[in-house]
Design an enzyme around this catalytic site. Structure first.
Site, PDB file in Angstrom:
ATOM      1  N   GLN A 109      53.178  62.866  33.433  1.00 20.55           N
ATOM      2  CA  GLN A 109      53.074  64.163  32.759  1.00 20.55           C
ATOM      3  C   GLN A 109      51.745  64.867  33.087  1.00 20.55           C
ATOM      4  O   GLN A 109      51.692  66.092  33.159  1.00 20.55           O
ATOM      5  CB  GLN A 109      53.212  63.943  31.250  1.00 20.55           C
ATOM      6  N   LYS A 112      52.320  66.578  36.481  1.00 19.48           N
ATOM      7  CA  LYS A 112      53.380  67.579  36.332  1.00 19.48           C
ATOM      8  C   LYS A 112      52.833  68.808  35.599  1.00 19.48           C
ATOM      9  O   LYS A 112      53.020  69.941  36.027  1.00 19.48           O
ATOM     10  CB  LYS A 112      54.530  66.962  35.535  1.00 19.48           C
ATOM     11  N   LYS A 124      52.786  61.487  25.928  1.00 17.76           N
ATOM     12  CA  LYS A 124      54.206  61.114  25.760  1.00 17.76           C
ATOM     13  C   LYS A 124      54.312  60.223  24.533  1.00 17.76           C
ATOM     14  O   LYS A 124      53.341  59.572  24.164  1.00 17.76           O
ATOM     15  CB  LYS A 124      54.695  60.332  26.986  1.00 17.76           C
ATOM     16  N   ASP A 164      62.723  64.633  24.742  1.00 18.64           N
ATOM     17  CA  ASP A 164      62.980  63.875  25.971  1.00 18.64           C
ATOM     18  C   ASP A 164      64.324  63.192  25.688  1.00 18.64           C
ATOM     19  O   ASP A 164      65.082  63.663  24.813  1.00 18.64           O
ATOM     20  CB  ASP A 164      61.836  62.872  26.228  1.00 18.64           C
ATOM     21  N   THR A 207      64.750  72.876  32.066  1.00 21.48           N
ATOM     22  CA  THR A 207      64.534  71.751  32.989  1.00 21.48           C
ATOM     23  C   THR A 207      65.561  71.806  34.119  1.00 21.48           C
ATOM     24  O   THR A 207      65.208  71.722  35.304  1.00 21.48           O
ATOM     25  CB  THR A 207      64.617  70.404  32.240  1.00 21.48           C
ATOM     26  N   PHE A 236      74.694  63.309  31.553  1.00 17.49           N
ATOM     27  CA  PHE A 236      75.464  64.438  30.996  1.00 17.49           C
ATOM     28  C   PHE A 236      74.724  65.028  29.799  1.00 17.49           C
ATOM     29  O   PHE A 236      75.305  65.691  28.948  1.00 17.49           O
ATOM     30  CB  PHE A 236      76.896  63.994  30.610  1.00 17.49           C
ATOM     31  N   ASN A 238      70.991  67.043  28.235  1.00 18.49           N
ATOM     32  CA  ASN A 238      70.439  68.397  28.321  1.00 18.49           C
ATOM     33  C   ASN A 238      70.045  68.779  29.755  1.00 18.49           C
ATOM     34  O   ASN A 238      70.308  69.907  30.203  1.00 18.49           O
ATOM     35  CB  ASN A 238      69.230  68.484  27.377  1.00 18.49           C
ATOM     36  N   VAL A 239      69.437  67.856  30.475  1.00 18.92           N
ATOM     37  CA  VAL A 239      68.936  68.170  31.820  1.00 18.92           C
ATOM     38  C   VAL A 239      70.109  68.342  32.791  1.00 18.92           C
ATOM     39  O   VAL A 239      70.174  69.324  33.551  1.00 18.92           O
ATOM     40  CB  VAL A 239      67.959  67.070  32.293  1.00 18.92           C
ATOM     41  N   TRP A 241      73.117  69.116  32.024  1.00 22.53           N
ATOM     42  CA  TRP A 241      73.823  70.326  31.599  1.00 22.53           C
ATOM     43  C   TRP A 241      73.199  71.583  32.220  1.00 22.53           C
ATOM     44  O   TRP A 241      73.898  72.427  32.805  1.00 22.53           O
ATOM     45  CB  TRP A 241      73.814  70.396  30.060  1.00 22.53           C
ATOM     46  N   SER A 377      57.991  74.955  27.881  1.00 23.61           N
ATOM     47  CA  SER A 377      57.314  74.564  26.638  1.00 23.61           C
ATOM     48  C   SER A 377      55.950  75.250  26.562  1.00 23.61           C
ATOM     49  O   SER A 377      55.536  75.711  25.490  1.00 23.61           O
ATOM     50  CB  SER A 377      57.099  73.052  26.598  1.00 23.61           C
TER      51      SER A 377
HETATM   52  O1  2IT Z   1      59.462  64.961  30.839  1.00 28.48           O
HETATM   53  C1  2IT Z   1      59.206  66.093  30.398  1.00 28.48           C
HETATM   54  O2  2IT Z   1      58.507  66.896  31.044  1.00 28.48           O
HETATM   55  C2  2IT Z   1      59.735  66.464  29.090  1.00 28.48           C
HETATM   56  N1  2IT Z   1      60.421  65.649  28.489  1.00 28.48           N
HETATM   57  C3  2IT Z   1      59.413  67.797  28.491  1.00 28.48           C
HETATM   58  C4  2IT Z   1      58.058  67.777  27.852  1.00 28.48           C
HETATM   59  C5  2IT Z   1      57.689  69.016  27.096  1.00 28.48           C
HETATM   60  O3  2IT Z   1      56.606  68.976  26.478  1.00 28.48           O
HETATM   61  O4  2IT Z   1      58.409  70.016  27.091  1.00 28.48           O
END
Ligand code: 2IT
Length: 445
Positions: A109, A112, A124, A164, A207, A236, A238-239, A241, A377
């Site tokens: 993270q 990212k 996290k 997540d 995402t 299947f 949220n991501v 989708w 976010s």
């Molecule tokens: O892995 C990720 O980047 C997420 N689960 C989203 C984290 C966020 O703070 O929106």
């Protein structure tokens, strides 16, 4: 800095944390050469400081189920690095959750979030709580008990959790309700909120949408387009989708999705009804994908199979870490797949990545491809801080710009002498340089 020396020390200190060690090794191997050209990084021991989280909170979560039985779970929040902004990252509720998995996710993270260009540090958290088969009332009581402990350690300028795996809009609602009651403040302390109480339009889709925008950039660079291509997705939730929805909108044919019980192959591809049904399946809390084939006659269910045995142009793992192995990658390559965009965090094993790179197939890592989620976010945090909300078009436009910038950064740092783009290297170096510079300028803390 020598990757092997640092890894040997970490291995001895954390012998059981295999996911954490895997994530750190990938980053260190990518940045080693660049790092060693900067003696100031070595003098400040940047890598040694970066691989250790600032702190980890571990707490007991006790809750009562619908039959009056008492359960005890463990909750965690890993505050990894706050060099460029408040800790930011999701909460995962899944029985596999342990310190190694949360440390790997928190470490990923950091880079990212740096890639998004927004001011967010890395964090996290989550719990080994299993949402499978739980009622809404049980989910609510668990979320409330979890927040009863967590709330003192988070805040809109301190640490901003989100969803997540196992944590979506419903859970964020219950968590936020409890935070608000305890802190007596209605603030942007969580993201992924509902649209009537501070959430951002497009966050639920972000995402998956961002991942498809990233794929488009990879393809356009080669003079290709996602239109008319076949796409195999795993998962299947949220991501998956969001990715299925955007890929379908752009004219691709999404022919596979999957769950822990097996894979769905649908040669006709997705449509609005099928995509909406993915949400229904997820909301049922059963964690199975088989009913998809009962509802749609064009689909076949293959029990115990992964999406990777299905012939496709583009593979998009959207489920879990290490869900694509070296053997899966070899099978895809043999079947003619020419692009793999990792959407899940560390969805591919090192052997799978090596296979794609050896075959010079387009491959990009999760921390670049899935960054649209946390980026949006960040946009939710901005709107909360300004006490306004932007239109869906405005958020989507910003998401587009961010994904384009991330792609550009990966190319800038990852282009090899033969023109092949090593997106893994590009993403890691670009993210690292920003965080390392911030750490250097803030002194030894
Ligand atoms: O892995 C990720 O980047 C997420 N689960 C989203 C984290 C966020 O703070 O929106």
């Amino acid at each position: 800095m020598k990757t092997n020396d640092i890894m040997a020390r970490l291995q001895a200190k954390y012998p059981n944390e295999k996911e954490y060690l895997q994530a750190v090794r990938e980053v260190l191997e990518s940045i080693e050469e660049t790092y060693n050209r900067h003696p100031e990084f070595e003098d400040a021991k940047i890598v040694e400081r970066l691989v250790e989280p600032d702190r980890i909170f571990t707490f007991k979560v006790t809750w009562v189920d619908d039959n009056g039985e008492i359960h005890t779970n463990t909750g965690y929040r890993v505050q990894f690095n706050s060099a460029i902004g408040p800790y930011k990252g999701g909460l995962r509720f899944h029985p596999s959750v342990n310190p190694s998995i949360l440390k790997f996710l928190g470490f990923e993270q950091i880079f990212k979030n740096a890639l998004t260009t927004l001011p967010m540090g890395g964090g996290k958290g989550g719990s080994d709580f299993n949402p499978k088969g739980k009622s809404d009332a049980e989910i609510m009581r668990f979320c409330q008990a979890f927040m009863l402990e967590l709330w003192r350690n988070i805040g809109p300028d301190t640490d901003v959790p989100a969803g997540d795996i196992g944590v979506g809009g419903r859970e964020i609602g219950f968590l936020f309700g409890m935070y608000k009651k305890l802190a007596r403040e209605h603030t942007g302390v969580l993201t992924g909120k509902g649209m009537t109480w501070g959430g951002s339009l497009i966050r639920p889709e972000a995402t998956g949408y961002g991942a498809v925008y990233f794929v488009q950039h990879m393809l356009h660079r080669q003079g290709k387009d996602i239109k008319d291509k076949t796409v195999a997705i795993s998962g299947f939730g949220n991501v998956a989708w969001g990715a299925a929805k955007k890929a379908t909108q752009l004219g691709a044919k999404v022919i596979a999705i999957s769950g822990p019980d097996g894979a769905i192959y649908d040669p006709e591809g997705m449509n609005d009804e099928k995509i909406a049904y993915m949400l229904e399946l997820r909301a049922s809390n059963n964690d199975v994908v088989a009913p998809f084939a009962e509802k749609f006659p064009s689909a076949t269910f293959y029990p115990g199979k992964k999406s990777w045995s299905i012939k496709c142009d583009i593979a998009m793992p959207c489920a879990f870490q290490n869900e694509m192995t070296g053997a899966d990658a070899e099978e895809l390559i043999k079947n003619g797949t020419w692009c793999c965009a990792e959407v899940s965090n560390m969805g591919c094993t090192p052997e799978a990545i090596e296979a794609f790179q050896k075959a010079e197939i387009l491959f990009a890592p999760g921390k670049a491809v899935n960054a649209g989620g946390v980026a949006t976010s960040g946009l939710e945090m901005t709107q909360n801080a300004m006490h306004i909300s932007w239109s869906a078009e405005e958020v989507d436009k910003k998401l587009h710009e961010i994904m384009s910038n991330i792609h550009h950064a990966c190319v800038q740092y990852g282009e090899q002498p033969d023109g092949y783009i090593n997106y893994v290297k590009g993403a890691n170096i670009a993210g690292f340089m920003k965080v390392a510079t911030a750490m250097l300028e803030q002194g030894i803390i």
